[in-house]
Design a protein around this motif. Sequence first.
Motif, PDB file in Angstrom:
ATOM      1  N   GLY A   8       0.491  -0.532  -0.214  1.00 56.04           N
ATOM      2  CA  GLY A   8      -0.153  -0.050  -0.347  1.00 56.04           C
ATOM      3  C   GLY A   8       0.854   0.954  -0.212  1.00 56.04           C
ATOM      4  N   ASN A  22      -2.267   8.681   0.988  1.00 53.76           N
ATOM      5  CA  ASN A  22      -2.088   7.504   2.020  1.00 53.76           C
ATOM      6  C   ASN A  22      -2.991   6.390   1.436  1.00 53.76           C
ATOM      7  OD1 ASN A  22       0.255   9.032   2.846  1.00 53.76           O
ATOM      8  ND2 ASN A  22       0.046   7.796   4.859  1.00 53.76           N
ATOM      9  N   PHE A  25      -2.106   2.915   2.024  1.00 54.03           N
ATOM     10  CA  PHE A  25      -2.284   1.890   3.410  1.00 54.03           C
ATOM     11  C   PHE A  25      -3.157   1.862   4.362  1.00 54.03           C
ATOM     12  CE2 PHE A  25       1.980   4.470   4.980  1.00 54.03           C
ATOM     13  CZ  PHE A  25       2.491   4.389   5.013  1.00 54.03           C
ATOM     14  N   GLU A  29      -4.576  -2.158   5.372  1.00 53.35           N
ATOM     15  CA  GLU A  29      -4.556  -2.497   6.960  1.00 53.35           C
ATOM     16  C   GLU A  29      -5.943  -2.928   6.828  1.00 53.35           C
ATOM     17  OE1 GLU A  29      -4.615   2.156   7.996  1.00 53.35           O
ATOM     18  OE2 GLU A  29      -2.388   2.223   8.466  1.00 53.35           O
ATOM     19  N   THR A  67       2.337  -5.129   3.256  1.00 48.39           N
ATOM     20  CA  THR A  67       3.401  -3.346   3.385  1.00 48.39           C
ATOM     21  C   THR A  67       2.789  -2.283   3.410  1.00 48.39           C
ATOM     22  OG1 THR A  67       5.143  -5.487   2.386  1.00 48.39           O
ATOM     23  CG2 THR A  67       5.881  -3.110   2.417  1.00 48.39           C
ATOM     24  N   LYS A  68       3.498  -1.516   4.339  1.00 48.43           N
ATOM     25  CA  LYS A  68       3.366  -0.075   4.125  1.00 48.43           C
ATOM     26  C   LYS A  68       4.743   0.537   4.297  1.00 48.43           C
ATOM     27  CE  LYS A  68       0.944   0.220   8.305  1.00 48.43           C
ATOM     28  NZ  LYS A  68       0.345   0.598   9.298  1.00 48.43           N
ATOM     29  N   THR A  76      10.200   4.707  -1.920  1.00 49.32           N
ATOM     30  CA  THR A  76       9.016   3.996  -1.935  1.00 49.32           C
ATOM     31  C   THR A  76       9.701   2.208  -2.220  1.00 49.32           C
ATOM     32  OG1 THR A  76       6.745   4.645  -1.440  1.00 49.32           O
ATOM     33  CG2 THR A  76       6.978   2.019  -1.692  1.00 49.32           C
TER      34      THR A  76
END
Length: 194
Positions: A8, A22, A25, A29, A67-68, A76
């Motif tokens: 993410g 974001n 993310f 999550e 993964t973040k 990234t």
Amino acid sequence: MLPWLVVGLGNPGPTYAGHRHNVGFLVVEELARRTRSSFAKPKGIKAELAESRLGPPGADGPRLGLTKSRSYMNETGGPVSRLLAYYKIAPDRLVVVHDELDLDPGQLRVKFGGGDNGHNGLRSIRSSTGTGDYFRVRVGVGRPPGRQDPADFLLSNFSAREREGLGVEVVRAADAVESLVQVGLERTQSAFNS
């Protein structure tokens, strides 16, 4: 070993948590919540990783690394390429979830490969892995109003109106990731591309 890495995209820290940039993310999550997985920080890699398995607890579903990155969006690629190498995952088993200016809020597109379209996270991943041949789940955030700079728009919080539908969009994007891993690209595109 993990057969899939789901990344993410976003920027780390509470300052950026509610920003349009974001949304990736938020999706990983949601996937971690569904699979009852917790994020940990792998040694030597600037990322948070939750190892999980799709399906009900105890099921033998596909394994995922959620993964973040703990580095900024334009960096990234480093953590992503290190995780791919550590888990021996080929880029064609990489799913990147990211915000998309060219799609309106509520729109979603799943695709394989393509250009970076000015997205710094995608550009960084291409630079570090040497390829753009991976899956993308593109979550629409729309274009900025008037003459607002796109970067400023992405680095601002969702509006109150946008937040009303955001939960539904995050759930739908997480559903698309699960579908992609379980039934493949063509069926996922038929079901989710809007």
